[in-house]
Design a protein around this motif. Structure first.
Motif, mmCIF file in Angstrom:
data_model
loop_
_atom_site.group_PDB
_atom_site.id
_atom_site.type_symbol
_atom_site.label_atom_id
_atom_site.label_comp_id
_atom_site.label_asym_id
_atom_site.label_seq_id
_atom_site.Cartn_x
_atom_site.Cartn_y
_atom_site.Cartn_z
ATOM 1 N N ILE A 65 18.878 -6.015 2.385
ATOM 2 C CA ILE A 65 17.829 -6.583 3.237
ATOM 3 C C ILE A 65 17.984 -5.987 4.633
ATOM 4 N N LEU A 67 16.841 -6.368 8.571
ATOM 5 C CA LEU A 67 16.209 -7.229 9.582
ATOM 6 C C LEU A 67 16.184 -6.430 10.882
ATOM 7 N N VAL A 90 11.084 -7.545 8.387
ATOM 8 C CA VAL A 90 12.035 -7.770 7.301
ATOM 9 C C VAL A 90 11.672 -6.850 6.143
ATOM 10 N N ASN A 92 12.825 -6.052 2.174
ATOM 11 C CA ASN A 92 13.629 -6.330 0.982
ATOM 12 C C ASN A 92 13.683 -5.058 0.153
ATOM 13 N N ILE A 114 21.913 -6.130 5.320
ATOM 14 C CA ILE A 114 22.599 -7.211 4.619
ATOM 15 C C ILE A 114 22.687 -6.848 3.143
ATOM 16 N N GLU A 115 23.906 -6.725 2.667
ATOM 17 C CA GLU A 115 24.131 -6.319 1.268
ATOM 18 C C GLU A 115 23.973 -7.531 0.367
ATOM 19 N N ILE A 116 23.114 -7.420 -0.616
ATOM 20 C CA ILE A 116 22.994 -8.492 -1.605
ATOM 21 C C ILE A 116 24.148 -8.345 -2.592
ATOM 22 N N PHE B 13 13.011 -12.940 15.934
ATOM 23 C CA PHE B 13 12.252 -13.178 14.710
ATOM 24 C C PHE B 13 11.333 -14.369 14.966
ATOM 25 N N GLY B 40 17.748 -12.747 -3.307
ATOM 26 C CA GLY B 40 19.139 -12.292 -3.326
ATOM 27 C C GLY B 40 20.026 -13.127 -2.418
ATOM 28 N N VAL B 41 19.686 -13.139 -1.144
ATOM 29 C CA VAL B 41 20.431 -13.910 -0.146
ATOM 30 C C VAL B 41 19.403 -14.693 0.667
#
Lengths: 139, 139
Positions: A65, A67, A90, A92, A114-116, B13, B40-41
């Protein structure tokens, strides 16, 4: 702000250090990485100088993800048009999708990555983004 | 910026909407939630008006990561002194730790709340943070 001059001072999260060679070899231009945490979920703050971008790459098993926390840049998935990104956006990125991201030619660009989490997750680095592809992203 | 006036425009945001009642009943003061993703998160952008804070609570199984994107506030774990938070700060909240977070009395406060995925994860909401406890946080 005056772009491309002392841009690191304007990031929301500290820009950190220039990428280590094991990562920088998959980037064009200068980028910085600050791992904010590796507990539970890996979160890095990535800052690109104007024109900098990473190679095409794929997150296997777990996606990522983005941001956007500052500046202006692009995200492009293989076979799709590039998407312009600015503060607050954002993205995905699903697992197994070939893609790249990076700064606009005239702006720095910062995003959280952000690593899922996923069992057996890995990154596969591929070819560089050509000038032609990059230039087609511009808006 | 002029704090406490039109503060929503200054978040990185979008602040989103006032908390739904199922959450606001566990808060003192007004707060806003914008779920940036649940893929996912789970990542929410939480914005507190000055003086607003959540009740003591516990994340079971999976912890939570706070990334401060604006304003000034506090995080306090049970039995510890409150920690003052400002833009760029990172808080790793382990699972099972009783804690609260919220804005300083004279400043709005925004953070990303990133849920660390875990099987059977849940939140347990507890008592409100007393005025005495809150006032002891001030610096």
């Amino acid at each position: 702000m005056k772009e491309n001059i002392d841009f690191k001072a304007d990031t929301i999260f500290p820009a950190g250090e220039p990428l280590p060679e094991m990562l920088s070899k998959y980037f064009i231009g200068q980028a910085y990485l600050n791992m904010l945490t590796t507990t539970g979920v890996g979160i890095g703050n990535v800052t690109f100088e104007p024109g900098a971008r990473n190679n095409w790459h794929i997150h296997h098993k777990g996606g990522q993800i983005l941001l956007v926390t500052g500046g202006r840049g692009y995200y492009q998935a293989w076979g799709e048009a590039a998407r312009e990104l600015k503060t607050g956006d954002v993205v995905n990125i699903p697992a197994e999708v070939k893609h790249w991201h990076g700064a606009a030619p005239d702006s720095w660009f910062s995003h959280l990555a952000i690593e899922i989490p996923a069992e057996g997750a890995s990154n596969e680095w591929l070819e560089a983004v050509t000038e032609e592809t990059y230039n087609n992203s511009k808006k």
